[in-house]
Design an enzyme around this catalytic site. Structure first.
Site, PDB file in Angstrom:
ATOM      1  N   CYS A 191      -3.616  -1.172  -2.278  1.00  0.00           N
ATOM      2  CA  CYS A 191      -3.906   0.250  -2.528  1.00  0.00           C
ATOM      3  C   CYS A 191      -4.808   0.390  -3.759  1.00  0.00           C
ATOM      4  O   CYS A 191      -4.450  -0.084  -4.852  1.00  0.00           O
ATOM      5  CB  CYS A 191      -2.578   0.951  -2.757  1.00  0.00           C
ATOM      6  SG  CYS A 191      -2.711   2.685  -3.142  1.00  0.00           S
ATOM      7  N   ASN A 192      -5.947   1.035  -3.593  1.00  0.00           N
ATOM      8  CA  ASN A 192      -6.863   1.223  -4.735  1.00  0.00           C
ATOM      9  C   ASN A 192      -6.235   2.079  -5.815  1.00  0.00           C
ATOM     10  O   ASN A 192      -6.411   1.833  -7.003  1.00  0.00           O
ATOM     11  CB  ASN A 192      -8.136   1.924  -4.270  1.00  0.00           C
ATOM     12  CG  ASN A 192      -9.021   1.002  -3.484  1.00  0.00           C
ATOM     13  OD1 ASN A 192      -9.921   0.384  -4.033  1.00  0.00           O
ATOM     14  ND2 ASN A 192      -8.763   0.870  -2.200  1.00  0.00           N
ATOM     15  N   THR A 193      -5.508   3.117  -5.383  1.00  0.00           N
ATOM     16  CA  THR A 193      -4.921   4.035  -6.358  1.00  0.00           C
ATOM     17  C   THR A 193      -3.900   3.288  -7.219  1.00  0.00           C
ATOM     18  O   THR A 193      -3.894   3.431  -8.453  1.00  0.00           O
ATOM     19  CB  THR A 193      -4.285   5.235  -5.618  1.00  0.00           C
ATOM     20  OG1 THR A 193      -5.282   5.804  -4.752  1.00  0.00           O
ATOM     21  CG2 THR A 193      -3.805   6.280  -6.581  1.00  0.00           C
ATOM     22  N   HIS A 212      -8.457   3.767   3.329  1.00  0.00           N
ATOM     23  CA  HIS A 212      -8.704   4.496   4.571  1.00  0.00           C
ATOM     24  C   HIS A 212     -10.182   4.600   4.962  1.00  0.00           C
ATOM     25  O   HIS A 212     -10.501   4.910   6.100  1.00  0.00           O
ATOM     26  CB  HIS A 212      -8.160   5.913   4.455  1.00  0.00           C
ATOM     27  CG  HIS A 212      -6.673   6.009   4.465  1.00  0.00           C
ATOM     28  ND1 HIS A 212      -5.876   5.259   3.627  1.00  0.00           N
ATOM     29  CD2 HIS A 212      -5.831   6.772   5.202  1.00  0.00           C
ATOM     30  CE1 HIS A 212      -4.614   5.563   3.846  1.00  0.00           C
ATOM     31  NE2 HIS A 212      -4.561   6.480   4.796  1.00  0.00           N
ATOM     32  N   GLU A 226      -5.656  10.041   8.451  1.00  0.00           N
ATOM     33  CA  GLU A 226      -4.238  10.031   8.838  1.00  0.00           C
ATOM     34  C   GLU A 226      -3.993  10.933  10.045  1.00  0.00           C
ATOM     35  O   GLU A 226      -3.082  10.702  10.822  1.00  0.00           O
ATOM     36  CB  GLU A 226      -3.361  10.444   7.663  1.00  0.00           C
ATOM     37  CG  GLU A 226      -3.580   9.490   6.500  1.00  0.00           C
ATOM     38  CD  GLU A 226      -2.370   9.215   5.659  1.00  0.00           C
ATOM     39  OE1 GLU A 226      -1.463  10.054   5.642  1.00  0.00           O
ATOM     40  OE2 GLU A 226      -2.347   8.145   5.020  1.00  0.00           O
ATOM     41  N   CYS A 275     -11.182   2.944  -1.253  1.00  0.00           N
ATOM     42  CA  CYS A 275      -9.941   3.502  -0.708  1.00  0.00           C
ATOM     43  C   CYS A 275      -9.669   2.815   0.619  1.00  0.00           C
ATOM     44  O   CYS A 275     -10.593   2.626   1.422  1.00  0.00           O
ATOM     45  CB  CYS A 275     -10.093   5.010  -0.502  1.00  0.00           C
ATOM     46  SG  CYS A 275      -8.678   5.751   0.326  1.00  0.00           S
ATOM     47  N   ASP A 281       0.863  -1.193   0.000  1.00  0.00           N
ATOM     48  CA  ASP A 281       0.000   0.000   0.000  1.00  0.00           C
ATOM     49  C   ASP A 281       0.891   1.231   0.000  1.00  0.00           C
ATOM     50  O   ASP A 281       2.070   1.160   0.363  1.00  0.00           O
ATOM     51  CB  ASP A 281      -0.903   0.012   1.248  1.00  0.00           C
ATOM     52  CG  ASP A 281      -1.856   1.208   1.240  1.00  0.00           C
ATOM     53  OD1 ASP A 281      -2.329   1.577   0.140  1.00  0.00           O
ATOM     54  OD2 ASP A 281      -2.102   1.791   2.308  1.00  0.00           O
ATOM     55  N   SER A 282       0.314   2.342  -0.403  1.00  0.00           N
ATOM     56  CA  SER A 282       1.045   3.608  -0.361  1.00  0.00           C
ATOM     57  C   SER A 282       1.437   3.969   1.076  1.00  0.00           C
ATOM     58  O   SER A 282       2.417   4.670   1.288  1.00  0.00           O
ATOM     59  CB  SER A 282       0.176   4.714  -0.953  1.00  0.00           C
ATOM     60  OG  SER A 282      -1.060   4.745  -0.267  1.00  0.00           O
TER      61      SER A 282
HETATM   62  N1  DGL Z   1      -4.058   3.657  -0.287  1.00  0.00           N
HETATM   63  C1  DGL Z   1      -4.744   4.675  -1.050  1.00  0.00           C
HETATM   64  C2  DGL Z   1      -5.954   4.050  -1.761  1.00  0.00           C
HETATM   65  O1  DGL Z   1      -6.473   3.020  -1.363  1.00  0.00           O
HETATM   66  C3  DGL Z   1      -5.175   5.831  -0.195  1.00  0.00           C
HETATM   67  C4  DGL Z   1      -4.027   6.668   0.312  1.00  0.00           C
HETATM   68  C5  DGL Z   1      -3.267   7.366  -0.790  1.00  0.00           C
HETATM   69  O2  DGL Z   1      -3.824   8.247  -1.465  1.00  0.00           O
HETATM   70  O3  DGL Z   1      -2.094   7.017  -0.972  1.00  0.00           O
HETATM   71  O4  DGL Z   1      -6.417   4.602  -2.737  1.00  0.00           O
END
Ligand code: DGL
Length: 276
Positions: free
Chosen positions: A77-79, A196, A162, A194, A14-15
């Site tokens: 991570c979705n992004t 979070h 966060e 996402c 994940d990011s």
């Molecule tokens: N992990 C990212 C997601 O699921 C969210 C946090 C980010 O923007 O890095 O999209």
């Protein structure tokens, strides 16, 4: 490099630390394996970055996992799943790591949403990059053209989580603002697209009102991984059954371990690495 590394572990990327919520579910549902978690905290959030940057960062993370004995990596991570996964599967893996697998979190959530939606109107909440990629809409309509998809970017929600400000009075107003349009679309299913947003699930649910089903990747992905391993015994049999998890992060801030422990549900100790 690729040839020397083993195929014993499952990587979860994940990011930042949000993917630990998904790892928590994964380790519960699939407890016997050996996991490596990596959060690219030094460069997060990804959700406001360009596709090119997200792809570059994600491939660097993929290198780390495959140099460290992973057979399979899940982009929690979705992004990264929206902006980088397709190109990784189609170009990066065949060239650099044939035989290795990288999976994302969008498709499991999409499959569940399609199965559950009765009126074929599905909402998505996600980061700005994920929404701009159009990946959720594209993948849903690839499976069923008649489904109407409504995507809403919620850029303030990641910083709120966060900062640990889920219960700040402004959070309710911000959620209200983001969901205002979606509420008019008569959706019956909403994907939390996402990592979070799981921590805001109750607030989102309350704002949407009764009758809208919420699809959480933290609940779906662990089950889908179990099915995937059952369907791929050639991968499953190479995996170590040491029942272990190691944690890595590109910036060892106090918050990674503190917030990470909240997302993972137990105390974690991470080691710092550099990605390049
Ligand atoms: N992990 C990212 C997601 O699921 C969210 C946090 C980010 O923007 O890095 O999209």
């Amino acid at each position: 490099m690729a040839g020397k590394s083993g195929n014993k572990k499952i990587g979860v990327f994940d990011s930042g630390f949000g993917g630990l919520d998904i790892l928590k579910g994964i380790t519960k549902e699939n407890p016997y394996y050996e996991y490596i978690y990596l959060g690219d905290t030094a460069r997060s959030p990804y959700g406001t970055r360009t596709q090119e940057t997200i792809y570059t960062f994600t491939t660097q993370a993929i290198d780390f996992f495959f140099e460290n004995d992973c057979a399979l990596v899940i982009l929690a991570c979705n992004t990264a799943s929206a902006e980088a996964l397709k190109k990784i599967q189609e170009e990066y893996l065949p060239q650099k790591y044939p035989g290795k697998k990288v999976l994302g979190v969008l498709i499991p959530a999409i499959e569940e949403a399609i199965e559950k939606s009765k009126n074929k109107r599905i909402g998505i909440v996600a980061t700005k990059s994920t929404v701009e990629s159009g990946a959720f809409t594209r993948e849903i309509n690839k499976r069923d053209k008649s489904i109407k998809v409504f995507e809403q970017a919620c850029p303030l929600l990641v910083p709120i989580v966060e900062a640990g400000e889920q219960n700040h009075p402004a959070t309710k107003l911000i959620i209200e603002g983001y969901l205002k349009n979606l509420k008019k679309k008569e959706i019956d299913t909403l994907i939390l697209g996402c990592t979070h947003y799981g921590l805001l699930e109750n607030k989102i649910k309350k704002e949407l009102g009764k009758g809208i089903r919420i699809i959480s990747e933290a609940r779906i992905v662990p089950k889908k991984l179990k099915e995937y391993l059952q369907n791929h015994p050639e991968i499953e049999k190479t995996l170590s059954k040491k029942k272990k998890a190691e944690f890595y992060s590109t910036d060892l801030s106090e918050s990674f371990c503190r917030l990470g422990s909240i997302f993972f549900g137990e105390k974690i100790k991470a080691k710092k690495i550099t990605l390049e």
